[in-house]
Write a protein that holds these residues in place. Structure first.
Motif, PDB file in Angstrom:
ATOM      1  N   TYR A 113      -9.818  -6.594  -2.329  1.00 62.95           N
ATOM      2  CA  TYR A 113     -10.068  -6.247  -3.634  1.00 62.95           C
ATOM      3  C   TYR A 113     -11.436  -6.595  -4.245  1.00 62.95           C
ATOM      4  O   TYR A 113     -12.222  -7.466  -3.331  1.00 62.95           O
ATOM      5  CB  TYR A 113      -9.315  -7.294  -4.418  1.00 62.95           C
ATOM      6  CG  TYR A 113      -7.672  -7.376  -4.520  1.00 62.95           C
ATOM      7  CD1 TYR A 113      -7.094  -7.233  -6.074  1.00 62.95           C
ATOM      8  CD2 TYR A 113      -6.949  -7.196  -3.224  1.00 62.95           C
ATOM      9  CE1 TYR A 113      -5.460  -6.612  -6.437  1.00 62.95           C
ATOM     10  CE2 TYR A 113      -5.722  -7.116  -4.078  1.00 62.95           C
ATOM     11  CZ  TYR A 113      -5.081  -6.870  -5.361  1.00 62.95           C
ATOM     12  OH  TYR A 113      -3.575  -6.771  -5.108  1.00 62.95           O
ATOM     13  N   ARG A 114     -12.260  -5.673  -4.427  1.00 61.00           N
ATOM     14  CA  ARG A 114     -13.840  -5.445  -5.365  1.00 61.00           C
ATOM     15  C   ARG A 114     -13.908  -6.759  -5.618  1.00 61.00           C
ATOM     16  O   ARG A 114     -14.838  -7.263  -4.690  1.00 61.00           O
ATOM     17  CB  ARG A 114     -13.706  -4.633  -5.523  1.00 61.00           C
ATOM     18  CG  ARG A 114     -13.549  -2.980  -4.735  1.00 61.00           C
ATOM     19  CD  ARG A 114     -14.194  -1.656  -5.495  1.00 61.00           C
ATOM     20  NE  ARG A 114     -14.181  -0.673  -4.696  1.00 61.00           N
ATOM     21  CZ  ARG A 114     -12.836   0.455  -4.711  1.00 61.00           C
ATOM     22  NH1 ARG A 114     -12.014  -0.199  -5.452  1.00 61.00           N
ATOM     23  NH2 ARG A 114     -13.017   1.378  -4.613  1.00 61.00           N
ATOM     24  N   ASP A 150       9.350  -5.839   9.339  1.00 68.54           N
ATOM     25  CA  ASP A 150       7.450  -5.737   9.356  1.00 68.54           C
ATOM     26  C   ASP A 150       6.749  -5.760   7.919  1.00 68.54           C
ATOM     27  O   ASP A 150       7.418  -6.190   7.342  1.00 68.54           O
ATOM     28  CB  ASP A 150       6.947  -5.352  10.089  1.00 68.54           C
ATOM     29  CG  ASP A 150       7.204  -5.777  12.036  1.00 68.54           C
ATOM     30  OD1 ASP A 150       7.927  -6.338  11.952  1.00 68.54           O
ATOM     31  OD2 ASP A 150       6.778  -5.122  12.821  1.00 68.54           O
ATOM     32  N   VAL A 151       6.125  -7.110   8.133  1.00 65.55           N
ATOM     33  CA  VAL A 151       5.537  -7.328   6.656  1.00 65.55           C
ATOM     34  C   VAL A 151       3.834  -7.257   6.512  1.00 65.55           C
ATOM     35  O   VAL A 151       3.336  -7.499   7.747  1.00 65.55           O
ATOM     36  CB  VAL A 151       6.277  -8.728   6.514  1.00 65.55           C
ATOM     37  CG1 VAL A 151       5.164  -9.859   4.661  1.00 65.55           C
ATOM     38  CG2 VAL A 151       7.423  -9.635   5.989  1.00 65.55           C
ATOM     39  N   ILE A 152       3.491  -6.707   5.354  1.00 64.21           N
ATOM     40  CA  ILE A 152       1.766  -6.155   5.321  1.00 64.21           C
ATOM     41  C   ILE A 152       1.741  -6.916   4.085  1.00 64.21           C
ATOM     42  O   ILE A 152       2.069  -6.039   2.990  1.00 64.21           O
ATOM     43  CB  ILE A 152       1.624  -4.490   5.375  1.00 64.21           C
ATOM     44  CG1 ILE A 152       2.099  -4.351   7.369  1.00 64.21           C
ATOM     45  CG2 ILE A 152      -0.086  -4.207   4.853  1.00 64.21           C
ATOM     46  CD1 ILE A 152       1.966  -2.129   6.947  1.00 64.21           C
ATOM     47  N   SER A 153       0.885  -7.375   4.088  1.00 66.45           N
ATOM     48  CA  SER A 153       0.352  -8.285   3.195  1.00 66.45           C
ATOM     49  C   SER A 153      -0.799  -7.809   2.366  1.00 66.45           C
ATOM     50  O   SER A 153      -1.731  -7.659   3.572  1.00 66.45           O
ATOM     51  CB  SER A 153       0.455  -9.924   2.871  1.00 66.45           C
ATOM     52  OG  SER A 153       0.658 -11.091   1.851  1.00 66.45           O
ATOM     53  N   THR A 154      -0.438  -7.401   1.600  1.00 64.82           N
ATOM     54  CA  THR A 154      -1.809  -6.569   1.099  1.00 64.82           C
ATOM     55  C   THR A 154      -3.434  -7.148   0.382  1.00 64.82           C
ATOM     56  O   THR A 154      -4.324  -5.983  -0.227  1.00 64.82           O
ATOM     57  CB  THR A 154      -1.074  -5.290   0.233  1.00 64.82           C
ATOM     58  OG1 THR A 154      -0.454  -6.281  -1.396  1.00 64.82           O
ATOM     59  CG2 THR A 154      -0.033  -4.439   0.565  1.00 64.82           C
ATOM     60  N   GLY A 155      -3.609  -8.514   0.763  1.00 69.17           N
ATOM     61  CA  GLY A 155      -4.783  -9.221  -0.071  1.00 69.17           C
ATOM     62  C   GLY A 155      -4.804  -9.554  -1.622  1.00 69.17           C
ATOM     63  O   GLY A 155      -3.199  -9.400  -1.754  1.00 69.17           O
TER      64      GLY A 155
END
Length: 288
Positions: free
Chosen positions: A83-84, A240-245
């Protein structure tokens, strides 16, 4: 569908959260929500089972603990500085490519389980995040097909110990992997439950005070981009898990920084993915 797992730690059973808010025991499908379940078309089987058995399946009282909505996956991949505004508050440049790091799967717990501060922790921080669960084996997936590999979405708090992460010789995984540092849920929502994953409100409060208040629309790299990108470097397995920020508002970004203490209460939520709460507790080397 909204998948849940319920029961005591290590004894969770599969269930489903119905539209009316009631919880049902889905043990009748004969499988927990693990890698094999997703790989063998378990979501379609569960949907068919629900159509026949939802009205007669045993109800699960609301007082029963919820575990993480999936079994321990082969890996939890996290995306840093996505996130910017969060990159800016940590005084980092917005990345030109996604920043990847791992979180130990032993950090995974239920959405409302206590957060246990690790031994010698001094800078425990919060991060509300959208988690993506992979539905089928993925390797070198083109962006335009990436969402076909997604089983669903869940609320995740990517807890961090900033001293371990940033001041202990490198590798963020050190500050991300303590037990209880990955509360997931309350449920896993299949993609049809989420109208636009790129525009979901998200928030987090500490002791009732708003700390993070943003939207997934502020991500630098969207879900499809992330799934495709990660699959360039490793095989993603079902479950599987991708945590996106996380967006701005973490303790590290405050002036001066503010971190969690035993006794604090963290509440968080994402539109369409429910809410969770973690009570912060001190590490106890001799639990009763």
């Amino acid at each position: 569908m909204k998948l849940i797992r319920f029961g005591g730690r290590g004894q969770e059973k599969p269930g489903v959260l119905l539209q009316d808010g009631s919880r049902i025991d889905a043990s009748g499908i004969g499988s927990d929500y693990d890698e094999t379940f997703f790989e063998k078309g378990g979501l379609a089987e569960l949907d068919a089972w629900l159509r026949k058995n939802a009205s007669s399946a045993p109800r699960v009282p609301s007082s029963v603990r919820l575990g993480a909505p999936i079994c321990r996956p082969s890996k939890i991949i996290c995306i840093g500085l996505n996130y910017r505004d969060h990159a800016a508050e940590t005084k980092a440049e917005a990345p030109k490519e996604p920043v990847l790091f791992f979180k130990a799967t032993t950090a995974l717990v239920g959405p409302n389980d206590a957060l246990v501060m690790p031994r010698n922790a001094t800078k425990v921080d919060w991060e509300v995040e959208l988690a993506v669960v992979i539905g089928k084996r993925a390797l070198y997936v083109p962006k335009e097909k990436a969402l076909d590999y997604v089983a669903g979405f869940a609320l995740h708090n990517d807890y961090s110990e900033r001293h371990f992460q940033l001041e202990r010789g490198g590798q963020w995984v050190k500050g991300k992997s303590a037990d209880t540092f990955a509360p997931l849920g309350p449920f896993l929502a299949t993609p049809d439950e989420i109208l636009n994953v790129g525009h979901l409100k998200m928030w987090l409060k500490v002791n009732g005070e708003m700390r993070q208040n943003s939207s997934t629309a502020n991500m630098i790299f969207d879900v499809a981009t992330l799934v495709s990108y990660v699959s360039e470097f490793m095989t993603l397995l079902p479950g599987d898990v991708i945590s996106t920020g996380t967006p701005a508002g973490v303790g590290l970004g405050m002036n001066p920084p503010v971190y969690l203490r035993a006794g604090d209460v963290v509440d968080l939520g994402i539109e369409g993915l429910g809410e969770s709460r973690q009570h912060v507790t001190a590490y106890n080397s001799n639990p009763q």
